[in-house]
Design a protein around this motif. Structure first.
Motif, PDB file in Angstrom:
ATOM      1  N   ARG A 144       8.935  -3.118   7.577  1.00 38.02           N
ATOM      2  CA  ARG A 144       7.882  -3.370   6.589  1.00 38.02           C
ATOM      3  C   ARG A 144       7.374  -2.067   5.975  1.00 38.02           C
ATOM      4  O   ARG A 144       6.293  -2.027   5.394  1.00 38.02           O
ATOM      5  CB  ARG A 144       6.727  -4.127   7.246  1.00 38.02           C
ATOM      6  CG  ARG A 144       7.112  -5.530   7.692  1.00 38.02           C
ATOM      7  CD  ARG A 144       6.079  -6.147   8.601  1.00 38.02           C
ATOM      8  NE  ARG A 144       4.764  -6.256   7.977  1.00 38.02           N
ATOM      9  CZ  ARG A 144       3.653  -6.606   8.640  1.00 38.02           C
ATOM     10  NH1 ARG A 144       3.730  -6.862   9.945  1.00 38.02           N
ATOM     11  NH2 ARG A 144       2.504  -6.699   8.006  1.00 38.02           N
ATOM     12  N   THR A 145       8.184  -1.034   6.098  1.00 34.49           N
ATOM     13  CA  THR A 145       7.781   0.275   5.589  1.00 34.49           C
ATOM     14  C   THR A 145       8.948   0.972   4.902  1.00 34.49           C
ATOM     15  O   THR A 145      10.111   0.639   5.125  1.00 34.49           O
ATOM     16  CB  THR A 145       7.293   1.186   6.727  1.00 34.49           C
ATOM     17  OG1 THR A 145       8.399   1.484   7.600  1.00 34.49           O
ATOM     18  CG2 THR A 145       6.178   0.547   7.528  1.00 34.49           C
ATOM     19  N   VAL A 187       0.848  -1.189   0.000  1.00 33.52           N
ATOM     20  CA  VAL A 187       0.000   0.000   0.000  1.00 33.52           C
ATOM     21  C   VAL A 187       0.885   1.241   0.000  1.00 33.52           C
ATOM     22  O   VAL A 187       1.861   1.327   0.750  1.00 33.52           O
ATOM     23  CB  VAL A 187      -0.923   0.025   1.241  1.00 33.52           C
ATOM     24  CG1 VAL A 187      -1.674   1.347   1.331  1.00 33.52           C
ATOM     25  CG2 VAL A 187      -1.908  -1.136   1.194  1.00 33.52           C
ATOM     26  N   VAL A 188       0.527   2.201  -0.844  1.00 30.75           N
ATOM     27  CA  VAL A 188       1.158   3.522  -0.842  1.00 30.75           C
ATOM     28  C   VAL A 188       0.164   4.505  -0.240  1.00 30.75           C
ATOM     29  O   VAL A 188      -1.011   4.515  -0.633  1.00 30.75           O
ATOM     30  CB  VAL A 188       1.530   3.971  -2.272  1.00 30.75           C
ATOM     31  CG1 VAL A 188       1.887   5.457  -2.299  1.00 30.75           C
ATOM     32  CG2 VAL A 188       2.695   3.149  -2.791  1.00 30.75           C
ATOM     33  N   GLU A 189       0.624   5.313   0.733  1.00 29.05           N
ATOM     34  CA  GLU A 189      -0.238   6.376   1.258  1.00 29.05           C
ATOM     35  C   GLU A 189       0.354   7.729   0.890  1.00 29.05           C
ATOM     36  O   GLU A 189       1.465   8.073   1.313  1.00 29.05           O
ATOM     37  CB  GLU A 189      -0.419   6.283   2.772  1.00 29.05           C
ATOM     38  CG  GLU A 189      -1.397   7.345   3.259  1.00 29.05           C
ATOM     39  CD  GLU A 189      -1.739   7.272   4.735  1.00 29.05           C
ATOM     40  OE1 GLU A 189      -2.637   8.039   5.157  1.00 29.05           O
ATOM     41  OE2 GLU A 189      -1.120   6.478   5.472  1.00 29.05           O
ATOM     42  N   LEU A 190      -0.394   8.490   0.111  1.00 30.62           N
ATOM     43  CA  LEU A 190      -0.007   9.835  -0.285  1.00 30.62           C
ATOM     44  C   LEU A 190      -0.548  10.813   0.748  1.00 30.62           C
ATOM     45  O   LEU A 190      -1.764  10.877   0.972  1.00 30.62           O
ATOM     46  CB  LEU A 190      -0.562  10.163  -1.673  1.00 30.62           C
ATOM     47  CG  LEU A 190      -0.192   9.188  -2.793  1.00 30.62           C
ATOM     48  CD1 LEU A 190      -0.865   9.595  -4.104  1.00 30.62           C
ATOM     49  CD2 LEU A 190       1.312   9.100  -2.961  1.00 30.62           C
ATOM     50  N   GLY A 191       0.346  11.581   1.388  1.00 25.24           N
ATOM     51  CA  GLY A 191      -0.077  12.463   2.473  1.00 25.24           C
ATOM     52  C   GLY A 191      -0.279  11.665   3.747  1.00 25.24           C
ATOM     53  O   GLY A 191      -1.332  11.747   4.382  1.00 25.24           O
ATOM     54  N   CYS A 192       0.727  10.906   4.139  1.00 26.50           N
ATOM     55  CA  CYS A 192       0.585   9.972   5.269  1.00 26.50           C
ATOM     56  C   CYS A 192       0.742  10.631   6.630  1.00 26.50           C
ATOM     57  O   CYS A 192       0.562   9.981   7.654  1.00 26.50           O
ATOM     58  CB  CYS A 192       1.604   8.845   5.138  1.00 26.50           C
ATOM     59  SG  CYS A 192       3.329   9.384   5.273  1.00 26.50           S
ATOM     60  N   GLY A 193       1.087  11.939   6.668  1.00 27.39           N
ATOM     61  CA  GLY A 193       1.258  12.603   7.947  1.00 27.39           C
ATOM     62  C   GLY A 193       2.350  11.946   8.766  1.00 27.39           C
ATOM     63  O   GLY A 193       3.445  11.667   8.281  1.00 27.39           O
ATOM     64  N   LYS A 194       2.049  11.687  10.026  1.00 27.55           N
ATOM     65  CA  LYS A 194       3.028  11.062  10.916  1.00 27.55           C
ATOM     66  C   LYS A 194       3.063   9.535  10.786  1.00 27.55           C
ATOM     67  O   LYS A 194       3.822   8.872  11.469  1.00 27.55           O
ATOM     68  CB  LYS A 194       2.735  11.457  12.371  1.00 27.55           C
ATOM     69  CG  LYS A 194       2.876  12.960  12.637  1.00 27.55           C
ATOM     70  CD  LYS A 194       4.300  13.428  12.374  1.00 27.55           C
ATOM     71  CE  LYS A 194       4.478  14.910  12.646  1.00 27.55           C
ATOM     72  NZ  LYS A 194       3.808  15.777  11.669  1.00 27.55           N
ATOM     73  N   TYR A 209       3.345  -4.493   3.188  1.00 26.73           N
ATOM     74  CA  TYR A 209       4.381  -3.459   3.088  1.00 26.73           C
ATOM     75  C   TYR A 209       3.717  -2.121   2.814  1.00 26.73           C
ATOM     76  O   TYR A 209       2.771  -2.024   2.027  1.00 26.73           O
ATOM     77  CB  TYR A 209       5.360  -3.791   1.958  1.00 26.73           C
ATOM     78  CG  TYR A 209       6.640  -2.973   2.008  1.00 26.73           C
ATOM     79  CD1 TYR A 209       7.674  -3.331   2.871  1.00 26.73           C
ATOM     80  CD2 TYR A 209       6.800  -1.847   1.211  1.00 26.73           C
ATOM     81  CE1 TYR A 209       8.849  -2.592   2.928  1.00 26.73           C
ATOM     82  CE2 TYR A 209       7.963  -1.096   1.262  1.00 26.73           C
ATOM     83  CZ  TYR A 209       8.985  -1.470   2.124  1.00 26.73           C
ATOM     84  OH  TYR A 209      10.147  -0.728   2.195  1.00 26.73           O
ATOM     85  N   GLY A 210       4.205  -1.078   3.483  1.00 29.06           N
ATOM     86  CA  GLY A 210       3.636   0.253   3.326  1.00 29.06           C
ATOM     87  C   GLY A 210       4.673   1.277   2.922  1.00 29.06           C
ATOM     88  O   GLY A 210       5.791   1.273   3.439  1.00 29.06           O
ATOM     89  N   ILE A 211       4.306   2.164   2.004  1.00 28.54           N
ATOM     90  CA  ILE A 211       5.162   3.266   1.572  1.00 28.54           C
ATOM     91  C   ILE A 211       4.415   4.569   1.865  1.00 28.54           C
ATOM     92  O   ILE A 211       3.320   4.791   1.339  1.00 28.54           O
ATOM     93  CB  ILE A 211       5.494   3.178   0.070  1.00 28.54           C
ATOM     94  CG1 ILE A 211       6.148   1.843  -0.252  1.00 28.54           C
ATOM     95  CG2 ILE A 211       6.392   4.343  -0.354  1.00 28.54           C
ATOM     96  CD1 ILE A 211       6.260   1.549  -1.747  1.00 28.54           C
ATOM     97  N   GLY A 212       4.982   5.391   2.724  1.00 25.82           N
ATOM     98  CA  GLY A 212       4.347   6.652   3.102  1.00 25.82           C
ATOM     99  C   GLY A 212       5.054   7.835   2.472  1.00 25.82           C
ATOM    100  O   GLY A 212       6.284   7.893   2.465  1.00 25.82           O
ATOM    101  N   VAL A 213       4.268   8.783   1.959  1.00 22.89           N
ATOM    102  CA  VAL A 213       4.808   9.977   1.310  1.00 22.89           C
ATOM    103  C   VAL A 213       4.230  11.210   1.976  1.00 22.89           C
ATOM    104  O   VAL A 213       3.009  11.417   1.965  1.00 22.89           O
ATOM    105  CB  VAL A 213       4.470   9.991  -0.202  1.00 22.89           C
ATOM    106  CG1 VAL A 213       5.120  11.197  -0.886  1.00 22.89           C
ATOM    107  CG2 VAL A 213       4.895   8.695  -0.875  1.00 22.89           C
ATOM    108  N   ASP A 214       5.086  12.022   2.583  1.00 22.35           N
ATOM    109  CA  ASP A 214       4.618  13.251   3.237  1.00 22.35           C
ATOM    110  C   ASP A 214       5.824  14.047   3.730  1.00 22.35           C
ATOM    111  O   ASP A 214       6.761  13.453   4.294  1.00 22.35           O
ATOM    112  CB  ASP A 214       3.716  12.916   4.426  1.00 22.35           C
ATOM    113  CG  ASP A 214       2.857  14.097   4.858  1.00 22.35           C
ATOM    114  OD1 ASP A 214       3.420  15.143   5.257  1.00 22.35           O
ATOM    115  OD2 ASP A 214       1.629  13.981   4.782  1.00 22.35           O
ATOM    116  N   PRO A 215       5.825  15.375   3.565  1.00 21.52           N
ATOM    117  CA  PRO A 215       6.938  16.168   4.102  1.00 21.52           C
ATOM    118  C   PRO A 215       6.955  16.240   5.622  1.00 21.52           C
ATOM    119  O   PRO A 215       7.957  16.661   6.215  1.00 21.52           O
ATOM    120  CB  PRO A 215       6.711  17.553   3.483  1.00 21.52           C
ATOM    121  CG  PRO A 215       5.275  17.589   3.117  1.00 21.52           C
ATOM    122  CD  PRO A 215       4.896  16.184   2.769  1.00 21.52           C
TER     123      PRO A 215
END
Length: 397
Positions: free
Chosen positions: A145-146, A104-111, A125-131
């Protein structure tokens, strides 16, 4: 694209219906001192509705004024009420879309709380995208796993190879929503089995309630069910389900990519009406609704202050910043903002400089009135006040 062109359907039928000259340009960025908070940059609200598709946008939005960094504190995970809701949502998505062991990819994953919750629910497996990602706040037990991208899509993460794309409370922060969602479709590529799962606020509730505290600078894009469904269809997705959640505050849309190459050249289809007329009717009544609500709250906090009492807001969030900014001079009658998130405490709200305190400080503040920034948390707040033996009136927006 001109400011008068609808970012969702690319039509030219935007009509302004609400304006505020100065509002803080950030509502979740915590400031370390009052001076910096008071001096925080301001922007304008020029809220307009599209007569073609019903999308609502701030035509004065300038992305250069917004800041997203690790000091941006949007997390709601300290609330048991919200954690229960998030756990229910993760479990339903993992089960419904067979995401056990998947990516799973989360766009705007925050914290990262929601993405880590998906992994605990079975995602492989998770991919998080966020500044605003903070790796020090990710559970070490699942870190392997991330992976985390401290940046923005699509600038810092161009290709999506995943079984699901999650995007919660991010689309409303994006100005060019039509172009951005098409870039999501393009990044997915030829796959049509990737499920796309979005959550965001429902503008119809905001308009009908005159909820001025839910209109703030970072939210430059506002959707109704109809305008959201239309955007997804025009961007190369087939909606599976669209529903309201969380006491009807949020919209959840679940969709899959349609076959084809996206974005398609010249693919600007006429907007379907959907619930456009409902949005436009609510927009016409919004200013009068705001005036009634704002007058009510101004008189309420002023009366408490005149009687020698203190007012506090519970929830040092975007709603608090929007509420205080729109109260004007009467914001001075609010003593502080309370929040159970320890990362917000002893910091200051942008614009008005109100200090954020922990619940235990209410024992010394002894407020006559506590205003809950979200009615969803009223019972939770009432229990905390009772536990601390604080006799006070509790009212919700």
């Amino acid at each position: 694209m001109s400011a008068r062109t609808c970012p969702a359907c690319f039509g030219a039928a935007l009509t302004e219906f609400y304006a505020v000259d100065r509002v803080p340009a950030s509502s979740c960025l915590m400031l370390d001192d009052e001076t910096a908070a008071l001096a925080f940059p301001a922007g304008e609200l020029r809220i307009a509705a599209c007569a073609d598709c019903g999308f609502v946008t701030n035509t004065a939005f300038d992305p250069a004024l917004t800041r997203y960094s690790d000091a941006y504190e949007e997390s709601q995970a300290c609330s048991a009420r919200f954690r229960d809701y998030a756990a229910e949502l993760t479990a339903s998505w993992v089960d419904r879309y067979d995401l056990v062991g998947k990516t799973v990819v989360e766009l705007g994953c925050g914290k990262g709380e929601f993405l880590t919750g998906l992994i605990r629910a079975g995602v492989g497996y998770g991919i998080g995208v966020d500044p605003a990602v903070r790796l020090d706040r990710i559970d070490p037990a699942i870190l392997h796993r991330t992976s985390w991208v401290t940046g923005l899509f699509p600038d810092d993460f161009e290709t999506i190879e995943a079984d699901a794309v999650v995007c919660r409370h991010t689309l409303e922060h994006i100005g060019p929503v039509g172009a951005w969602l098409r870039s999501v479709r393009a990044a997915i590529g030829p796959r049509t089995d990737t499920v796309v799962l979005f959550e965001l606020p429902d503008v119809l509730r905001v308009l009908r309630e005159g909820a001025f505290w839910d209109v703030y600078y970072e939210h430059c894009s506002y959707f109704s069910p109809g305008s959201l469904e239309g955007l997804f269809r025009r961007s190369g997705f087939e909606p599976i389900e669209l529903r309201r959640t969380y006491d009807d505050q949020y919209l959840v849309i679940e969709a899959r990519p349609v076959a084809g190459t996206w974005p398609m050249v010249g693919a600007v289809e006429p907007a379907a009406p959907g619930d456009r007329d409902e949005v436009l009717a609510a927009a016409r009544q919004f200013v009068s609704q705001v005036e009634r609500s704002r007058t009510q709250w101004r008189e309420r906090v002023r009366k408490v202050a005149e009687d020698g009492g203190r007012v506090v807001l519970w929830g040092a969030s975007s709603k608090a910043v929007g509420f205080l900014a729109t109260l004007g001079d009467d914001a001075r009658h609010v003593a502080a903002a309370v929040d159970i998130n320890p990362h917000k405490q002893n910091r200051y709200l942008a614009g008005t400089g109100h200090r954020v305190v922990g619940p235990v400080e209410l024992i010394d503040i002894a407020p006559e009135l506590v205003i809950a920034m979200n009615p969803a948390y009223t019972e939770e707040i009432a229990r905390d006040l009772e536990t601390m033996r604080i006799p006070t009136a509790l009212e919700a927006l």
